[in-house]
Design a protein around this motif. Structure first.
Motif, PDB file in Angstrom:
ATOM      1  N   ARG A   1      50.735  34.780  31.305  1.00 45.07           N
ATOM      2  CA  ARG A   1      49.550  34.367  30.535  1.00 45.07           C
ATOM      3  C   ARG A   1      48.556  35.509  30.346  1.00 45.07           C
ATOM      4  O   ARG A   1      47.670  35.437  29.496  1.00 45.07           O
ATOM      5  CB  ARG A   1      48.876  33.166  31.185  1.00 45.07           C
ATOM      6  N   ARG A   2      48.705  36.574  31.114  1.00 43.35           N
ATOM      7  CA  ARG A   2      47.802  37.722  30.999  1.00 43.35           C
ATOM      8  C   ARG A   2      48.003  38.482  29.686  1.00 43.35           C
ATOM      9  O   ARG A   2      47.068  39.104  29.187  1.00 43.35           O
ATOM     10  CB  ARG A   2      48.013  38.680  32.172  1.00 43.35           C
ATOM     11  N   ILE A   3      49.204  38.437  29.117  1.00 42.72           N
ATOM     12  CA  ILE A   3      49.494  39.203  27.902  1.00 42.72           C
ATOM     13  C   ILE A   3      48.721  38.650  26.695  1.00 42.72           C
ATOM     14  O   ILE A   3      47.991  39.394  26.044  1.00 42.72           O
ATOM     15  CB  ILE A   3      51.010  39.273  27.643  1.00 42.72           C
ATOM     16  N   PRO A   4      48.849  37.367  26.366  1.00 40.87           N
ATOM     17  CA  PRO A   4      48.047  36.873  25.234  1.00 40.87           C
ATOM     18  C   PRO A   4      46.546  36.945  25.511  1.00 40.87           C
ATOM     19  O   PRO A   4      45.753  37.157  24.587  1.00 40.87           O
ATOM     20  CB  PRO A   4      48.519  35.429  25.027  1.00 40.87           C
ATOM     21  N   ALA A   5      46.142  36.803  26.766  1.00 42.58           N
ATOM     22  CA  ALA A   5      44.719  36.920  27.096  1.00 42.58           C
ATOM     23  C   ALA A   5      44.235  38.348  26.843  1.00 42.58           C
ATOM     24  O   ALA A   5      43.137  38.552  26.311  1.00 42.58           O
ATOM     25  CB  ALA A   5      44.471  36.515  28.548  1.00 42.58           C
TER      26      ALA A   5
ATOM     27  N   SER B   1      34.211  35.514  59.383  1.00 47.94           N
ATOM     28  CA  SER B   1      34.488  34.096  59.143  1.00 47.94           C
ATOM     29  C   SER B   1      34.733  33.771  57.672  1.00 47.94           C
ATOM     30  O   SER B   1      35.174  32.674  57.340  1.00 47.94           O
ATOM     31  CB  SER B   1      33.313  33.246  59.655  1.00 47.94           C
ATOM     32  N   LEU B   2      34.447  34.720  56.781  1.00 44.91           N
ATOM     33  CA  LEU B   2      34.580  34.459  55.346  1.00 44.91           C
ATOM     34  C   LEU B   2      36.044  34.468  54.908  1.00 44.91           C
ATOM     35  O   LEU B   2      36.874  35.182  55.478  1.00 44.91           O
ATOM     36  CB  LEU B   2      33.816  35.518  54.551  1.00 44.91           C
ATOM     37  N   PRO B   3      36.367  33.694  53.870  1.00 46.50           N
ATOM     38  CA  PRO B   3      37.735  33.744  53.337  1.00 46.50           C
ATOM     39  C   PRO B   3      38.008  35.098  52.671  1.00 46.50           C
ATOM     40  O   PRO B   3      37.082  35.792  52.243  1.00 46.50           O
ATOM     41  CB  PRO B   3      37.751  32.617  52.291  1.00 46.50           C
ATOM     42  N   THR B   4      39.253  35.471  52.600  1.00 44.34           N
ATOM     43  CA  THR B   4      39.643  36.731  51.966  1.00 44.34           C
ATOM     44  C   THR B   4      40.548  36.455  50.778  1.00 44.34           C
ATOM     45  O   THR B   4      41.161  35.393  50.671  1.00 44.34           O
ATOM     46  CB  THR B   4      40.370  37.666  52.947  1.00 44.34           C
ATOM     47  N   VAL B   5      40.613  37.428  49.888  1.00 45.90           N
ATOM     48  CA  VAL B   5      41.395  37.332  48.660  1.00 45.90           C
ATOM     49  C   VAL B   5      42.181  38.625  48.498  1.00 45.90           C
ATOM     50  O   VAL B   5      41.662  39.707  48.766  1.00 45.90           O
ATOM     51  CB  VAL B   5      40.460  37.155  47.431  1.00 45.90           C
ATOM     52  N   TYR B   6      43.423  38.515  48.073  1.00 46.65           N
ATOM     53  CA  TYR B   6      44.184  39.707  47.706  1.00 46.65           C
ATOM     54  C   TYR B   6      43.737  40.136  46.310  1.00 46.65           C
ATOM     55  O   TYR B   6      43.315  39.306  45.502  1.00 46.65           O
ATOM     56  CB  TYR B   6      45.685  39.415  47.672  1.00 46.65           C
ATOM     57  N   ALA B   7      43.848  41.427  46.016  1.00 48.11           N
ATOM     58  CA  ALA B   7      43.482  41.916  44.685  1.00 48.11           C
ATOM     59  C   ALA B   7      44.528  42.896  44.193  1.00 48.11           C
ATOM     60  O   ALA B   7      45.114  43.648  44.976  1.00 48.11           O
ATOM     61  CB  ALA B   7      42.108  42.587  44.729  1.00 48.11           C
ATOM     62  N   SER B   8      44.753  42.871  42.883  1.00 47.43           N
ATOM     63  CA  SER B   8      45.668  43.824  42.252  1.00 47.43           C
ATOM     64  C   SER B   8      45.047  44.259  40.930  1.00 47.43           C
ATOM     65  O   SER B   8      44.140  43.607  40.412  1.00 47.43           O
ATOM     66  CB  SER B   8      47.052  43.194  42.020  1.00 47.43           C
ATOM     67  N   ALA B   9      45.539  45.371  40.417  1.00 52.54           N
ATOM     68  CA  ALA B   9      45.045  45.889  39.144  1.00 52.54           C
ATOM     69  C   ALA B   9      46.216  46.417  38.334  1.00 52.54           C
ATOM     70  O   ALA B   9      47.118  47.059  38.884  1.00 52.54           O
ATOM     71  CB  ALA B   9      44.013  46.994  39.374  1.00 52.54           C
TER      72      ALA B   9
ATOM     73  N   TYR C   1      43.058  42.250  38.070  1.00 45.78           N
ATOM     74  CA  TYR C   1      42.191  42.886  37.080  1.00 45.78           C
ATOM     75  C   TYR C   1      43.075  43.660  36.111  1.00 45.78           C
ATOM     76  O   TYR C   1      43.818  44.545  36.527  1.00 45.78           O
ATOM     77  CB  TYR C   1      41.213  43.846  37.763  1.00 45.78           C
ATOM     78  N   LEU C   2      43.004  43.318  34.831  1.00 48.70           N
ATOM     79  CA  LEU C   2      43.820  43.969  33.815  1.00 48.70           C
ATOM     80  C   LEU C   2      42.904  44.828  32.945  1.00 48.70           C
ATOM     81  O   LEU C   2      42.005  44.308  32.286  1.00 48.70           O
ATOM     82  CB  LEU C   2      44.541  42.912  32.983  1.00 48.70           C
TER      83      LEU C   2
ATOM     84  N   VAL D   1      40.548  39.001  33.886  1.00 45.63           N
ATOM     85  CA  VAL D   1      40.493  38.715  35.312  1.00 45.63           C
ATOM     86  C   VAL D   1      41.265  37.419  35.497  1.00 45.63           C
ATOM     87  O   VAL D   1      40.927  36.398  34.897  1.00 45.63           O
ATOM     88  CB  VAL D   1      39.049  38.550  35.835  1.00 45.63           C
ATOM     89  N   ASP D   2      42.313  37.483  36.302  1.00 50.62           N
ATOM     90  CA  ASP D   2      43.186  36.332  36.524  1.00 50.62           C
ATOM     91  C   ASP D   2      43.102  35.955  37.999  1.00 50.62           C
ATOM     92  O   ASP D   2      43.469  36.741  38.873  1.00 50.62           O
ATOM     93  CB  ASP D   2      44.624  36.693  36.147  1.00 50.62           C
TER      94      ASP D   2
END
Length: 162
Positions: A138-142, A14-22, A97-98, A81-82
């Motif tokens: 936005r991940r690059i300057p972060a 029943s829990l929500p799911t999230v896609y993930a990438s690295a 995840y970078l 982490v974005d």
């Protein structure tokens, strides 16, 4: 009003799911960022991909770099982490995840995965931002700030669109 407790399998289902990438940030001796150009979409990206079922993000990063670039690495610090809410064709949130991949001194050591990539190039930080799509730039300057400050940057919410 008391609600009955669900059995663990039902509760987890029943829990929500999230896609993930690295992805992995590599730079060269001139402090330029390594970008790759996939052959299946119009924009550039950092090396990396989608986390497989049961795979940890850092393991995904290592696997993707081996597949895409032919390099055997250990990833360094988690830089960014974005988290991005659902949007467009993607019905679920995405967590990216970078990781820091350190320095690559010789681009000749890279062996591109011909099935997915057509080019790899070191570019200035500002050029990397310009080449990435709006939802990931936005991940690059972060990542640069995270390297400089020695701390992970969390990017919550909706990125720039357009």
């Amino acid at each position: 009003m008391n609600q009955p407790h669900l059995d663990p399998p039902e509760w987890y289902a029943s829990l929500p799911t999230v896609y993930a990438s690295a992805v992995v940030l590599f730079t060269d001796g001139s402090d330029r960022v390594l970008l790759v150009k996939p052959n299946y979409r119009p924009h550039w990206s950092l090396p990396g991909g989608v986390v497989e079922d049961g795979e940890a993000p850092h393991e995904c990063a290592v696997r993707e770099v081996a597949e895409e670039l032919g390099l055997s690495i250990e990833v360094g610090d988690l830089l960014v982490v974005d988290w991005v809410p659902p949007g467009g064709d993607r019905p679920r949130s995405m967590a990216n995840y970078l990781f820091d991949g350190g320095e690559i001194s010789d681009l000749g050591a890279v062996r591109l995965q011909a099935e997915e990539l057509e080019q790899a190039e070191f570019v200035a930080w500002e050029d990397a931002v310009a080449r990435l799509p709006a939802n990931t730039r936005r991940r690059i300057p972060a990542a640069r700030a995270a390297r400089r400050d020695g701390r992970t940057v969390y990017l919550p919410g909706t990125p720039e669109i357009g």
